[in-house]
Design a protein around this motif. Structure first.
Motif, short mmCIF file in Angstrom:
data_model
loop_
_atom_site.label_atom_id
_atom_site.label_comp_id
_atom_site.label_asym_id
_atom_site.label_seq_id
_atom_site.Cartn_x
_atom_site.Cartn_y
_atom_site.Cartn_z
N THR A 36 -45.18 -26.28 -41.94
CA THR A 36 -44.09 -27.21 -42.26
C THR A 36 -43.95 -27.40 -43.77
O THR A 36 -42.84 -27.54 -44.29
CB THR A 36 -44.34 -28.57 -41.59
OG1 THR A 36 -45.60 -29.10 -42.02
CG2 THR A 36 -44.34 -28.43 -40.08
N ALA A 89 -40.68 -26.56 -46.08
CA ALA A 89 -40.12 -27.54 -47.02
C ALA A 89 -39.98 -26.93 -48.42
O ALA A 89 -38.98 -27.18 -49.11
CB ALA A 89 -41.01 -28.77 -47.07
N TRP A 126 -38.94 -32.06 -43.55
CA TRP A 126 -40.16 -31.28 -43.29
C TRP A 126 -41.36 -31.86 -44.02
O TRP A 126 -42.50 -31.76 -43.52
CB TRP A 126 -39.95 -29.83 -43.71
CG TRP A 126 -39.10 -29.06 -42.74
CD1 TRP A 126 -37.80 -28.68 -42.92
CD2 TRP A 126 -39.48 -28.60 -41.45
NE1 TRP A 126 -37.34 -28.01 -41.81
CE2 TRP A 126 -38.36 -27.93 -40.89
CE3 TRP A 126 -40.66 -28.67 -40.70
CZ2 TRP A 126 -38.39 -27.35 -39.63
CZ3 TRP A 126 -40.69 -28.09 -39.44
CH2 TRP A 126 -39.57 -27.44 -38.91
#
Length: 293
Positions: free
Chosen positions: A173, A177, A192
């Motif tokens: 994640t 991002a 995110w």
């Protein structure tokens, strides 16, 4: 040059005298003092630990706030950016050496110290000692004098495996991002990032539950011989690093919401991401060496 001229970024910005380092050191003093006495049975250590942690958190907030203001004011040029990159690289290298020392201690105890104590050379000193890691059977220990209470060892299922999945997912994640930030998609980046922070928080909650289970049901404590001490030192210090990394990511997320960073200039984000990925890699080694072997 330490100040901008005609609205331009200085060649190298030198901040003024700051009280943050000394106050941060004072807070950490109470943290270490309290933690050391807390684990040794002194109830006041818990209050010293909490006080020092709160003090340190307030100082850290003020320090980061000032650094963010300086960055957003355009005072950090190429030389400062390069300095930050080298500083973060050496900091992570020092952390690698820190964990390397504990992993080496674990290997030395298993591969050298325990076999040596169980050899013929030491049979007169320890006639009933059995060179087994960490115990000869569940619920028993190899302590011939009974100085170590019986305890049970820890396997990889299921809490450590769940935490492994959580940390690996947080790395994914965070990478998503980062790519979103480089693409100029701020809203996606923030979403995110919050998910990454949440995964780090869940990891810490699972580890806290695991510690409670180990203490209350398996009787595994810091005093459970070299197995207990190395287990809690490795997992505990790693948990602390997860907490620090989560604070870093939280600060970066809040700054992103305030419009800080751009697709071209965002080393604050990158530095926190480097640290988080380092924490992920350390956990993988810890997961294999502590829980599986």
């Amino acid at each position: 040059m330490s100040a901008p001229t005609s609205g331009t970024t200085p060649y190298y910005y030198v901040p003024g005298v700051s009280h943050h380092p000394i106050w941060a050191a004072a807070g950490l003093f109470f943290v270490v003092l309290g933690a050391g006495n807390w684990v040794n049975g002194h109830s006041w250590g818990m209050w010293s630990f909490g006080f020092g942690l709160a003090w340190w958190a307030v100082v850290l907030y003020q320090w980061l706030r000032d650094a963010a203001r300086e960055s957003e004011a355009g005072l950090f040029g190429r030389k400062i950016d390069l300095s930050y990159r080298w500083s973060m690289s050496w900091f992570i290298f020092s952390e690698v050496m820190f964990f390397g020392a504990f992993f080496t201690a674990l290997w030395w105890a298993r591969a050298h110290s325990i076999p040596a104590l169980g050899s013929l050379d030491n049979s007169l000193l320890w006639p009933e000692f059995k060179a087994a890691w960490p115990s000869i059977s569940p619920g028993a220990t190899t302590s011939p004098a009974g100085t170590v209470e019986p305890f049970e060892t820890v396997g990889p299922f299921w809490l450590p495996t769940i935490n492994t999945a959580l940390l690996l997912s947080s790395g994914v994640t965070l990478t998503i991002a980062h790519h979103a930030l480089r693409a100029g998609q701020r809203a996606k980046t923030v979403g995110w990032m919050w998910l990454t922070v949440l995964l780090g928080l869940v990891f810490l909650c699972v580890q806290a539950y695991e510690y409670h289970h180990l203490y209350t049901e398996l009787n595994l404590k810091l005093s459970s011989g070299v197995y207990g001490s190395t287990f809690y030192l490795l997992t505990g210090f790693h948990g602390f690093h997860v907490f620090v990394g989560m604070v870093m990511l939280l600060v970066i997320t809040l700054r992103l919401q305030r419009g800080h960073f751009s697709a071209q200039r965002h080393f604050g984000f990158e530095g926190a991401a480097w640290y988080w990925h380092f924490v992920d890699v350390v956990w993988l080694f810890l997961y294999v060496l502590v829980y599986w072997l």
